[in-house]
Design an enzyme around this catalytic site. Structure first.
Site, PDB file in Angstrom:
ATOM      1  N   ALA A  26       0.986  -1.429  -0.012  1.00  0.00           N
ATOM      2  CA  ALA A  26       0.104  -0.032  -0.038  1.00  0.00           C
ATOM      3  C   ALA A  26       0.798   1.123  -0.028  1.00  0.00           C
ATOM      4  O   ALA A  26       2.061   1.310   0.454  1.00  0.00           O
ATOM      5  CB  ALA A  26      -0.850   0.190   1.178  1.00  0.00           C
TER       6      ALA A  26
ATOM      7  N   GLY B 291       0.813  -5.142   1.053  1.00  0.00           N
ATOM      8  CA  GLY B 291      -0.187  -5.299  -0.019  1.00  0.00           C
ATOM      9  C   GLY B 291       0.359  -5.717  -1.338  1.00  0.00           C
ATOM     10  O   GLY B 291      -0.547  -6.596  -2.075  1.00  0.00           O
TER      11      GLY B 291
ATOM     12  N   GLU C 149       0.230  -9.570  -0.563  1.00  0.00           N
ATOM     13  CA  GLU C 149      -1.283  -9.788  -0.584  1.00  0.00           C
ATOM     14  C   GLU C 149      -1.759 -10.228  -1.839  1.00  0.00           C
ATOM     15  O   GLU C 149      -2.846 -11.041  -2.289  1.00  0.00           O
ATOM     16  CB  GLU C 149      -2.074  -9.090   0.361  1.00  0.00           C
ATOM     17  CG  GLU C 149      -1.500  -8.912   1.760  1.00  0.00           C
ATOM     18  CD  GLU C 149      -2.242  -7.732   2.597  1.00  0.00           C
ATOM     19  OE1 GLU C 149      -2.164  -6.685   2.398  1.00  0.00           O
ATOM     20  OE2 GLU C 149      -2.984  -7.944   3.585  1.00  0.00           O
TER      21      GLU C 149
ATOM     22  N   GLU D 143       3.693  -5.033   7.669  1.00  0.00           N
ATOM     23  CA  GLU D 143       2.593  -4.146   8.007  1.00  0.00           C
ATOM     24  C   GLU D 143       2.942  -3.883   9.753  1.00  0.00           C
ATOM     25  O   GLU D 143       2.844  -2.730  10.245  1.00  0.00           O
ATOM     26  CB  GLU D 143       1.193  -4.598   8.025  1.00  0.00           C
ATOM     27  CG  GLU D 143       0.967  -4.412   6.544  1.00  0.00           C
ATOM     28  CD  GLU D 143       1.174  -5.567   5.771  1.00  0.00           C
ATOM     29  OE1 GLU D 143       2.113  -6.471   5.881  1.00  0.00           O
ATOM     30  OE2 GLU D 143       0.671  -5.727   4.556  1.00  0.00           O
TER      31      GLU D 143
HETATM   32  C1  LIG Z   1      10.323  -1.797  -1.130  1.00  0.00           C
HETATM   33  C2  LIG Z   1      11.541  -1.556  -0.295  1.00  0.00           C
HETATM   34  C3  LIG Z   1      12.137  -2.899   0.053  1.00  0.00           C
HETATM   35  C4  LIG Z   1      12.498  -1.016  -1.324  1.00  0.00           C
HETATM   36  O1  LIG Z   1      13.709  -0.556  -0.548  1.00  0.00           O
HETATM   37  P1  LIG Z   1      15.014   0.095  -1.399  1.00  0.00           P
HETATM   38  O2  LIG Z   1      15.935   0.188  -0.241  1.00  0.00           O
HETATM   39  O3  LIG Z   1      15.103  -0.148  -2.799  1.00  0.00           O
HETATM   40  O4  LIG Z   1      14.089   1.647  -1.411  1.00  0.00           O
HETATM   41  P2  LIG Z   1      13.783   2.719  -0.244  1.00  0.00           P
HETATM   42  O5  LIG Z   1      13.310   2.064   0.927  1.00  0.00           O
HETATM   43  O6  LIG Z   1      14.572   3.775  -0.217  1.00  0.00           O
HETATM   44  O7  LIG Z   1      12.297   3.440  -0.794  1.00  0.00           O
HETATM   45  C5  LIG Z   1      12.564   4.007  -2.142  1.00  0.00           C
HETATM   46  C6  LIG Z   1      11.542   5.194  -2.002  1.00  0.00           C
HETATM   47  O8  LIG Z   1      10.058   4.588  -2.170  1.00  0.00           O
HETATM   48  C7  LIG Z   1       9.313   5.038  -1.070  1.00  0.00           C
HETATM   49  N1  LIG Z   1       8.463   3.756  -0.553  1.00  0.00           N
HETATM   50  C8  LIG Z   1       8.803   2.580  -0.434  1.00  0.00           C
HETATM   51  N2  LIG Z   1       7.836   1.879  -0.206  1.00  0.00           N
HETATM   52  C9  LIG Z   1       6.901   2.735  -0.229  1.00  0.00           C
HETATM   53  C10 LIG Z   1       5.471   2.552   0.052  1.00  0.00           C
HETATM   54  N3  LIG Z   1       4.780   1.296   0.569  1.00  0.00           N
HETATM   55  N4  LIG Z   1       4.527   3.274   0.044  1.00  0.00           N
HETATM   56  C11 LIG Z   1       5.120   4.670  -0.064  1.00  0.00           C
HETATM   57  N5  LIG Z   1       6.212   4.874  -0.526  1.00  0.00           N
HETATM   58  C12 LIG Z   1       7.305   3.806  -0.464  1.00  0.00           C
HETATM   59  C13 LIG Z   1      10.338   5.242   0.255  1.00  0.00           C
HETATM   60  O9  LIG Z   1       9.977   6.047   1.038  1.00  0.00           O
HETATM   61  C14 LIG Z   1      11.453   5.963  -0.888  1.00  0.00           C
HETATM   62  O10 LIG Z   1      11.161   7.125  -1.012  1.00  0.00           O
HETATM   63  P3  LIG Z   1      11.787   8.602  -0.441  1.00  0.00           P
HETATM   64  O11 LIG Z   1      11.300   9.821  -1.123  1.00  0.00           O
HETATM   65  O12 LIG Z   1      11.465   8.476   1.123  1.00  0.00           O
HETATM   66  O13 LIG Z   1      13.376   8.299  -0.561  1.00  0.00           O
HETATM   67  C15 LIG Z   1      11.275  -0.609   0.830  1.00  0.00           C
HETATM   68  O14 LIG Z   1      10.901   0.588   0.312  1.00  0.00           O
HETATM   69  C16 LIG Z   1      10.239  -1.083   1.774  1.00  0.00           C
HETATM   70  O15 LIG Z   1      10.526  -1.879   2.712  1.00  0.00           O
HETATM   71  N6  LIG Z   1       8.953  -0.344   1.395  1.00  0.00           N
HETATM   72  C17 LIG Z   1       7.881  -0.475   2.542  1.00  0.00           C
HETATM   73  C18 LIG Z   1       7.305  -2.172   2.402  1.00  0.00           C
HETATM   74  C19 LIG Z   1       6.078  -2.180   3.342  1.00  0.00           C
HETATM   75  O16 LIG Z   1       6.289  -1.942   4.429  1.00  0.00           O
HETATM   76  N7  LIG Z   1       5.036  -2.240   2.779  1.00  0.00           N
HETATM   77  C20 LIG Z   1       3.804  -2.441   3.421  1.00  0.00           C
HETATM   78  C21 LIG Z   1       2.907  -1.251   3.419  1.00  0.00           C
HETATM   79  S1  LIG Z   1       1.432  -1.244   4.221  1.00  0.00           S
HETATM   80  C22 LIG Z   1       0.608  -2.311   3.475  1.00  0.00           C
HETATM   81  O17 LIG Z   1       0.758  -2.753   2.214  1.00  0.00           O
HETATM   82  C23 LIG Z   1      -0.980  -2.575   4.084  1.00  0.00           C
HETATM   83  C24 LIG Z   1      -1.878  -3.577   3.203  1.00  0.00           C
HETATM   84  O18 LIG Z   1      -1.885  -4.648   4.114  1.00  0.00           O
HETATM   85  C25 LIG Z   1      -2.986  -3.141   2.676  1.00  0.00           C
HETATM   86  C26 LIG Z   1      -3.989  -2.837   3.599  1.00  0.00           C
HETATM   87  C27 LIG Z   1      -5.160  -2.050   3.137  1.00  0.00           C
HETATM   88  C28 LIG Z   1      -5.586  -1.197   4.251  1.00  0.00           C
HETATM   89  C29 LIG Z   1      -6.271   0.003   3.588  1.00  0.00           C
HETATM   90  C30 LIG Z   1      -6.520   1.182   4.560  1.00  0.00           C
HETATM   91  C31 LIG Z   1      -7.634   0.492   5.519  1.00  0.00           C
HETATM   92  C32 LIG Z   1      -8.330   1.315   6.538  1.00  0.00           C
HETATM   93  C33 LIG Z   1      -9.215   1.010   7.638  1.00  0.00           C
HETATM   94  C34 LIG Z   1      -9.332   1.724   8.706  1.00  0.00           C
HETATM   95  C35 LIG Z   1     -10.596   2.313   8.758  1.00  0.00           C
HETATM   96  C36 LIG Z   1     -10.542   3.579  10.008  1.00  0.00           C
HETATM   97  C37 LIG Z   1     -11.851   3.937  10.107  1.00  0.00           C
HETATM   98  O19 LIG Z   1     -12.834   2.981  10.027  1.00  0.00           O
HETATM   99  O20 LIG Z   1     -12.166   5.177  10.504  1.00  0.00           O
END
Ligand SMILES: CC(C)(COP(=O)(O)OP(=O)(O)OC[C@H]1O[C@@H](n2cnc3c(N)ncnc32)[C@H](O)[C@@H]1OP(=O)(O)O)[C@@H](O)C(=O)NCCC(=O)NCCSC(=O)C[C@@H](O)CCCCCCCCCCCCC(=O)O
Ligand SMILES: NC(=O)c1ccc[n+]([C@@H]2O[C@H](COP(=O)([O-])OP(=O)(O)OC[C@H]3O[C@@H](n4cnc5c(N)ncnc54)[C@H](O)[C@@H]3O)[C@@H](O)[C@H]2O)c1
Length: 715
Positions: A61, A100, A103, A123
């Site tokens: 996400a 995600g 997933e 997450e």
């Molecule tokens: C992917 C990586 C391993 C890559 O690593 P690398 O070293 O190559 O690069 P960087 O880490 O430097 O990243 C480069 C660049 O990209 C940005 N970035 C990386 N990942 C993301 C991301 N997921 N989103 C946005 N930006 C990202 C990073 O910041 C860098 O940019 P910058 O400008 O800062 O230099 C590594 O990047 C990594 O590990 N990424 C994170 C992976 C991760 O943690 N993924 C999980 C994300 S959370 C998720 O997926 C949730 C899911 O389960 C979906 C759930 C759905 C939920 C929807 C919401 C429901 C809300 C319900 C609440 C209701 C409330 C109410 O009722 O009121």
């Protein structure tokens, strides 16, 4: 943000496009909805492959969306539609499939991955749980214990490990998309019944209630107050005990409790801060993007005591050649033995081969003559280090970087001993150096941008979170630690016991309170530092030294030979020297009573709120002074130092983020309150930056840098 093309005649290839990690932004989610609908309804498409462009499948996400208003189609129905499709859908995983992203892959019928790709559900490290079906599909695919391990720790797997666990169907070292397309062609027309994970039963351990009770106990203990790991267990328990649809409902409910929580905000702040600190800048104007690191392949380490050994291991594990120098023959032998042991254990844990043959040991300093960078880790003694830097400056190549692991000494002064002060920086590792993630890179006014860039890059190669900071006594971490530790001692003088102080800090989330930590690292370490600063007056009880309040308690314990765990007694009592089980010590209690009586101190009841406020606000206040002086470029630098080097609970975001959550006005008001009660404690005097931020309306932490840079009146 997702494109559909037809390849090999009948395969619909859906490519996610949102660089750099193809995060599932609203536009990407809409793109998936549209392309899947088209692929499913196109009679010429017989099977589908989903991949990510630019060598990354999907990083999950879009975390940036979490802070604001969420729009666009939700993930759960998208993934359910993919799974329900009557054409086979294959995920082609390159680079990363995280959160995600994984997933999405689990909703596909088959998964093919590059062997080196990273897969996981991280997450929990963002204060969340995998809420697009991850907690319900993964246990059905690989069983409850393995899924719990991945979901509660958030750890990443390689493609090869994922194959072993049964998460993916095939691993390839060839072009993953081509392999997936070939595979997709081969399975057209086959039944998909057993491929829809949501329809599978969840393989569970025998006594499920007892199993989850045990898991919950373990997870709560290691969570130190973090709520997401607990919610992850509850969600997997739902997968084990409920039908898929009800499990999904439980997953959503649990996610709702986490999503808006302060802990999730703190952990997501940490995610971005970890990346912010790599984009360093210094007051002289040098910056990460304009400073090119020098290539380094061979490093010298001088002094093979506690730190030198760990640094040698960290360098060797990063694939560097190391020349390790130790002048004491006996120490050298002990060091060689210890380094081999550390390497073996780490290599075994990481599943990599041994790298010991990259290390050359020598008792002669001249052995480092041809290295590109030296890290000095001899005793914390300025005269010794001065002499060494003079020698190194003469015997090393003219462009060799000279770095010191000193924890507090003046880097500028060391630089001034050399022919090329611009090539000197601090590389302050934390013990054990091959394990701890933090590296403070300390630059002085004369340090060349390339020297800073090289040390930062080397830290990154060793897997460290490197933070560039300015030169001052104790740099950032140890300078802030001083008021924190001092406040703890003052509280004990005033009536608290070490147990009361430690309990409050441990309940806050620190793995260890001040006193247990001091006992572990050795009370004699701080004693030596205080002696060097002329603060110790043997046998004296006076509570004012160098014009400010001082607690001699630590010195008095050291004078009794109580150095902590290593001597079996310190602030606590231990069964034997070296034992780790801390017991309250009746001797210490009577010693404190006598001490207070002799000092004329009337013991009072001190509660955990006062412990937290006095210790943490003193530490935070010093953080504001550090920001004001430009020693740290921003609050993120301080927070990452504390999270990765000092055990500050990550789910609190670090001390400066914590202050922003408590409210800066509240922190200021409490500091003013304690300063009135204790006017002789300078570190309780509120920092002028804190006052300035409060009078600027306590802006969000992301805006502090602007306020810090604004010219202001010193009145
Ligand atoms: C992917 C990586 C391993 C890559 O690593 P690398 O070293 O190559 O690069 P960087 O880490 O430097 O990243 C480069 C660049 O990209 C940005 N970035 C990386 N990942 C993301 C991301 N997921 N989103 C946005 N930006 C990202 C990073 O910041 C860098 O940019 P910058 O400008 O800062 O230099 C590594 O990047 C990594 O590990 N990424 C994170 C992976 C991760 O943690 N993924 C999980 C994300 S959370 C998720 O997926 C949730 C899911 O389960 C979906 C759930 C759905 C939920 C929807 C919401 C429901 C809300 C319900 C609440 C209701 C409330 C109410 O009722 O009121
Ligand atoms: N121990 C920690 O937790 C820690 C953490 C961060 C930084 N540091 C800093 O790291 C440095 C080393 O600390 P340590 O705890 O490893 O010390 P230590 O006493 O364990 O080891 C120092 C080693 O340096 C060797 N040595 C002394 N003079 C030498 C010389 N001229 N040439 C080669 N070797 C020489 C000694 O024989 C000894 O083996 C200090 O500056 C300390 O402040 C220590």
């Amino acid at each position: 943000m997702a494109a559909l093309t037809r390849v090999s005649g009948s395969v619909g290839l859906i490519s996610l496009l949102n660089p750099p990690v193809n995060a599932l932004s609203a536009a990407v989610r809409q793109g998936i909805v549209d392309t899947v609908r088209r692929a499913v309804s196109d009679p010429q498409v017989k099977s589908v492959v989903i991949c990510g462009q630019n060598g990354v499948f999907c990083g999950g996400a879009d975390i940036k969306e979490f802070g604001g208003h969420m729009s666009g189609p939700p993930l759960v129905p998208i993934f359910n539609t993919i799974e329900a499709a009557d054409k086979p859908v294959v995920a082609a995983i390159e680079g990363s499939a995280l959160g995600g992203g994984l997933e999405l892959a689990l909703a596909c019928h088959y998964r093919i991955t590059q062997s080196k790709a990273r897969l996981g559900l991280p997450e929990v490290s963002l204060g969340l749980l995998p809420a697009a079906g991850g907690t319900q599909r993964l246990p059905r695919l690989i069983g409850v214990p393995a899924a719990l391990d991945l979901i509660t720790t958030g750890r990443h797997l390689t493609g090869a490990e994922a194959l072993k666990l049964g998460i993916v169907d095939q691993v390839t070292d060839q072009n993953t998309v081509e392999a997936a397309v070939k595979f997709a062609l081969s399975i057209v027309g086959q039944s998909l019944e057993s491929r829809r994970i949501s329809t599978l039963p969840c393989p569970c351990p025998a006594d499920i209630d007892a199993f989850f009770e045990g898991v919950m106990q373990r997870v709560k203990k290691s969570a130190h107050g973090a709520i997401a790991p607990v919610a992850c267990v509850q969600a997997v328990q739902a997968a084990a005990t409920l039908p898929f649809t009800q499990g999904m409902q439980r997953e959503q409910e649990l996610m709702a409790t986490l999503f808006g929580s302060g802990q999730a905000r703190a952990l997501q702040y940490c995610f971005f801060s970890q990346r912010v600190v790599s984009k360093w800048s210094s007051p002289s104007g040098s910056r990460w993007d304009t400073s090119k690191p020098k290539p380094v392949t061979k490093v010298g380490v001088i002094g093979l005591g506690t730190m030198g050994r760990g640094i040698t291991v960290a360098l060797a594990l990063a694939g560097l050649s190391v020349v390790a120098v130790e002048t004491q023959q006996q120490q050298m032998m002990a060091a060689q033995h210890a380094v081999s042991g550390m390497l073996e254990r780490t290599a075994r844990r990481r599943g990599v081969s041994l790298v010991g043959d990259q290390i050359r040991y020598s008792v002669e300093l001249e052995a480092v003559a041809d290295v590109e960078l030296v890290i000095e880790a001899v005793f914390e003694d300025m005269a010794l280090k001065e002499k060494l830097f003079k020698q190194l400056s003469t015997l090393c190549k003219a462009d060799t970087l000279l770095c010191s692991n000193t924890s507090s000494l003046d880097i500028d002064h060391l630089a001034s001993q050399t022919h090329s002060p611009q090539l000197v920086v601090g590389m302050h590792f934390f013990a054990p150096a091959h394990v701890m993630k933090l590296l403070e890179v300390v630059y002085g006014p004369r340090s060349a941008p390339q020297a800073v860039a090289t040390a930062m890059e080397l830290g990154k190669r060793m897997g460290k979170v490197s933070v560039a900071v300015g030169n001052c006594s104790g740099f950032v971490g140890n300078r802030m630690l001083m008021p924190y530790v001092e406040e703890a001692s003052f509280l004990v003088e005033e009536g608290a016991s070490p147990e009361i102080v430690d309990r409050a800090l441990e309940e806050f989330g620190f793995p260890m309170g001040v006193f247990r930590m001091s006992d572990l690292s050795g009370l004699d370490v701080g004693w030596k530092v205080r002696k060097a600063r002329g603060l110790v007056e043997p046998g004296q009880m006076s509570r004012v030294r160098q014009g400010r309040r001082y607690s001699p308690l630590g010195d008095l314990l050291c004078e009794q030979g109580r150095f902590g765990q290593k001597t079996g007694r310190g602030w606590y009592l231990y069964d034997s020297a070296g034992s780790r089980e801390a017991q309250p010590d009746p001797w210490l209690q009577s010693f404190l009573e006598e001490y207070r009586a002799r000092q004329g101190l009337v013991s009072r009841r001190i509660d955990s709120q006062e412990v937290l406020e006095r210790c943490l606000y003193a530490l935070i206040n010093e953080g504001f002074n550090i920001l004001q002086e430009g020693i740290a470029a921003g609050p993120e630098d301080i927070d990452m130092i504390y999270v990765f080097g000092y055990g500050f609970p990550r789910h609190r975001g670090g001390p400066m983020f914590y202050a922003s959550q408590v409210g800066l006005a509240q922190v200021l008001q409490r500091l003013e309150h304690y300063q009135q009660l204790h006017p002789d404690i300078p570190h309780l005097r509120p920092s002028s930056l804190l006052r300035r931020l409060v009078s600027s309306g306590s802006p969000r932490i992301q805006r502090w840098r602007e306020i810090i840079r604004m010219p202001h009146s010193s009145l």
